[in-house]
Write an enzyme that holds these catalytic residues in place. Structure first.
Site, PDB file in Angstrom:
ATOM      1  CB  ALA A  22      25.322   5.364  48.327  1.00  0.00           C
ATOM      2  CD  GLU A  47      24.769  12.904  46.032  1.00  0.00           C
ATOM      3  OE1 GLU A  47      24.753  11.611  46.397  1.00  0.00           O
ATOM      4  OE2 GLU A  47      24.860  13.067  44.872  1.00  0.00           O
ATOM      5  N   GLY A  71      26.643  10.225  49.087  1.00  0.00           N
ATOM      6  CA  GLY A  71      25.268  10.551  49.374  1.00  0.00           C
ATOM      7  C   GLY A  71      25.156  11.187  50.575  1.00  0.00           C
ATOM      8  CD  GLU A 118      29.537  10.437  45.021  1.00  0.00           C
ATOM      9  OE1 GLU A 118      30.459  11.087  44.979  1.00  0.00           O
ATOM     10  OE2 GLU A 118      28.392  10.578  45.638  1.00  0.00           O
TER      11      GLU A 118
HETATM   12  N1  CAA Z   1      29.312   1.876  52.114  1.00  0.00           N
HETATM   13  C1  CAA Z   1      29.313   0.687  52.815  1.00  0.00           C
HETATM   14  N2  CAA Z   1      30.209   0.618  53.815  1.00  0.00           N
HETATM   15  C2  CAA Z   1      30.819   1.675  54.259  1.00  0.00           C
HETATM   16  C3  CAA Z   1      30.754   2.852  53.623  1.00  0.00           C
HETATM   17  C4  CAA Z   1      29.953   2.927  52.372  1.00  0.00           C
HETATM   18  N3  CAA Z   1      29.889   4.067  51.665  1.00  0.00           N
HETATM   19  N4  CAA Z   1      31.746   3.710  54.316  1.00  0.00           N
HETATM   20  C5  CAA Z   1      32.349   3.021  55.340  1.00  0.00           C
HETATM   21  N5  CAA Z   1      31.685   1.857  55.269  1.00  0.00           N
HETATM   22  C6  CAA Z   1      32.157   0.771  56.038  1.00  0.00           C
HETATM   23  C7  CAA Z   1      33.341   0.339  55.783  1.00  0.00           C
HETATM   24  O1  CAA Z   1      33.438  -0.723  54.940  1.00  0.00           O
HETATM   25  C8  CAA Z   1      33.864  -0.413  57.198  1.00  0.00           C
HETATM   26  O2  CAA Z   1      33.251  -1.542  57.419  1.00  0.00           O
HETATM   27  P1  CAA Z   1      33.714  -2.751  57.967  1.00  0.00           P
HETATM   28  O3  CAA Z   1      34.222  -2.550  59.406  1.00  0.00           O
HETATM   29  O4  CAA Z   1      32.957  -3.895  57.760  1.00  0.00           O
HETATM   30  O5  CAA Z   1      35.238  -3.026  57.287  1.00  0.00           O
HETATM   31  C9  CAA Z   1      33.390   0.349  58.228  1.00  0.00           C
HETATM   32  O6  CAA Z   1      32.478   1.346  57.465  1.00  0.00           O
HETATM   33  C10 CAA Z   1      34.293   1.613  58.797  1.00  0.00           C
HETATM   34  O7  CAA Z   1      34.854   2.368  57.653  1.00  0.00           O
HETATM   35  P2  CAA Z   1      36.328   2.459  57.621  1.00  0.00           P
HETATM   36  O8  CAA Z   1      37.162   1.262  58.024  1.00  0.00           O
HETATM   37  O9  CAA Z   1      36.920   2.396  56.213  1.00  0.00           O
HETATM   38  O10 CAA Z   1      36.757   3.753  58.312  1.00  0.00           O
HETATM   39  P3  CAA Z   1      38.039   4.738  58.003  1.00  0.00           P
HETATM   40  O11 CAA Z   1      38.116   5.625  59.286  1.00  0.00           O
HETATM   41  O12 CAA Z   1      39.213   4.002  57.617  1.00  0.00           O
HETATM   42  O13 CAA Z   1      37.561   5.405  56.738  1.00  0.00           O
HETATM   43  C11 CAA Z   1      36.049   6.570  55.099  1.00  0.00           C
HETATM   44  C12 CAA Z   1      36.575   6.323  56.560  1.00  0.00           C
HETATM   45  C13 CAA Z   1      37.143   7.613  54.515  1.00  0.00           C
HETATM   46  C14 CAA Z   1      34.958   7.521  55.008  1.00  0.00           C
HETATM   47  C15 CAA Z   1      35.893   5.511  54.251  1.00  0.00           C
HETATM   48  O14 CAA Z   1      35.176   4.462  55.066  1.00  0.00           O
HETATM   49  C16 CAA Z   1      35.343   5.507  52.861  1.00  0.00           C
HETATM   50  O15 CAA Z   1      36.206   5.940  52.144  1.00  0.00           O
HETATM   51  N6  CAA Z   1      34.163   5.249  52.727  1.00  0.00           N
HETATM   52  C17 CAA Z   1      33.498   5.330  51.461  1.00  0.00           C
HETATM   53  C18 CAA Z   1      33.080   6.817  51.142  1.00  0.00           C
HETATM   54  C19 CAA Z   1      32.459   6.838  49.749  1.00  0.00           C
HETATM   55  O16 CAA Z   1      33.081   6.504  48.701  1.00  0.00           O
HETATM   56  N7  CAA Z   1      31.227   7.275  49.753  1.00  0.00           N
HETATM   57  C20 CAA Z   1      30.460   7.509  48.386  1.00  0.00           C
HETATM   58  C21 CAA Z   1      29.518   6.497  48.308  1.00  0.00           C
HETATM   59  S1  CAA Z   1      28.929   6.396  46.592  1.00  0.00           S
HETATM   60  C22 CAA Z   1      27.619   7.248  46.638  1.00  0.00           C
HETATM   61  O17 CAA Z   1      27.364   7.909  47.819  1.00  0.00           O
HETATM   62  C23 CAA Z   1      26.811   7.416  45.467  1.00  0.00           C
HETATM   63  C24 CAA Z   1      25.818   8.556  45.592  1.00  0.00           C
HETATM   64  O18 CAA Z   1      25.852   9.411  44.866  1.00  0.00           O
HETATM   65  C25 CAA Z   1      24.525   8.345  46.150  1.00  0.00           C
END
Ligand code: CAA
Length: 261
Positions: free
Chosen positions: A69, A115, A112, A135
């Protein structure tokens, strides 16, 4: 070609009756913002009605199927808001699509994203795929099936490990635990998913839909009721011309001509 490009996704309907939907928000690793989910839902509903579509493949990019998400979109939301709009409720729309949906996963399928893949009927993973429910690391819990579908898919102990630590598993581990049906080279992920989808799309659409519905009841109903549901749908195939054609063609030693009727 008939490639359609929307703001967050693109899709095409191929000759083989497979619709290929690509999540296309690369800068955010396909984070599933409201706009993306809305486009995906309306596209899937349209493809579900399209008689030229027999099966659907959903994929992302080489780096990410979807990183979850959209955290930035969610970060300032309050409980009264999330509760009153029933936040994430529309994500489940995917599960109302009657046509089979195959997820072709390369790279991250997190939160998500994992999921969403699990809401699909089959997951094909590239060796680069990484699945997880991170999460907990941002102070929340899965909100779209990560505690329920994952537990049914891989069992309680492994699901608990993933949900409580936020750790990721790779494609082979996901296959070992039954989360994905096949692991292939990342360059072959979409091809393999399309191949499976094309095989399904070559069969009778109503019968395929009944088979999908019956398998899904295994997750919704107690065994006794699931078996009853299956039996009734099996009986229902006898109300179709395609059932008659399939069995007649077998007896006449020829290929069936499906009419989707
Ligand atoms: N939401 C919003 N933006 C996101 C994102 C997310 N889930 N995942 C990645 N991005 C964005 C980053 O913020 C970044 O944006 P900027 O260039 O503007 O800074 C861009 O995508 C590239 O990401 P990274 O620089 O972080 O890339 P990386 O290769 O260093 O890391 C990653 C990759 C490990 C996937 C890391 O991006 C990450 O940990 N993302 C979040 C994963 C996460 O926590 N997902 C769960 C979300 S909550 C949810 O999903 C609830 C539910 O049950 C529905």
């Amino acid at each position: 070609s008939n490639l359609k490009t929307l703001e967050y996704i693109k899709y095409e309907v191929q000759e083989n009756q497979v619709a290929l939907v690509t999540l296309n928000r690369p800068k955010a690793l396909n984070a599933l913002c409201d706009g993306l989910i809305n486009e995906l839902n309306s596209t899937l509903e349209q493809l579900n009605k399209d008689p030229k579509v027999g099966a659907i493949v959903i994929t992302g990019s080489e780096k990410a199927f979807a990183a979850g998400a959209d955290i930035k979109e969610m970060k300032d939301k309050t409980f009264p808001y999330t509760y009153s709009v029933n936040m994430l409720a529309s994500w489940d729309n995917l599960t109302t699509i009657k046509k089979p949906i195959i997820a072709a996963v390369n790279g991250y399928a997190l939160g998500g994203g994992c999921e969403l893949a699990m809401m699909c009927d089959i997951i094909v993973a590239g060796t680069s795929a990484k699945f997880g429910q991170p999460e907990i690391l941002i102070g929340t819990i899965p909100g779209c099936g990560g505690t329920q579908r994952l537990t049914r898919a891989i069992g309680k102990s492994k699901a608990m490990e993933l949900v409580l630590t936020g750790d990721q598993i790779d494609a082979h581990t996901a296959e070992k635990h039954g989360l994905v049906s096949k692991v292939v080279e990342p360059t072959e992920t979409v091809n393999e998913a399309v191949k499976i989808a094309a095989k399904i799309a070559s069969l009778s659409q109503p019968i395929v839909a009944m088979a999908k519905e019956a398998v899904n009841q295994a997750h919704n109903l107690p065994l006794k009721d699931g078996l009853q549901y299956e039996k009734r749908l099996f009986h229902s195939t006898f109300a179709t011309q395609d059932r008659k054609e399939g069995m007649t063609a077998f007896a006449e030693k020829r290929k069936p001509q499906w009419k989707n009727e």
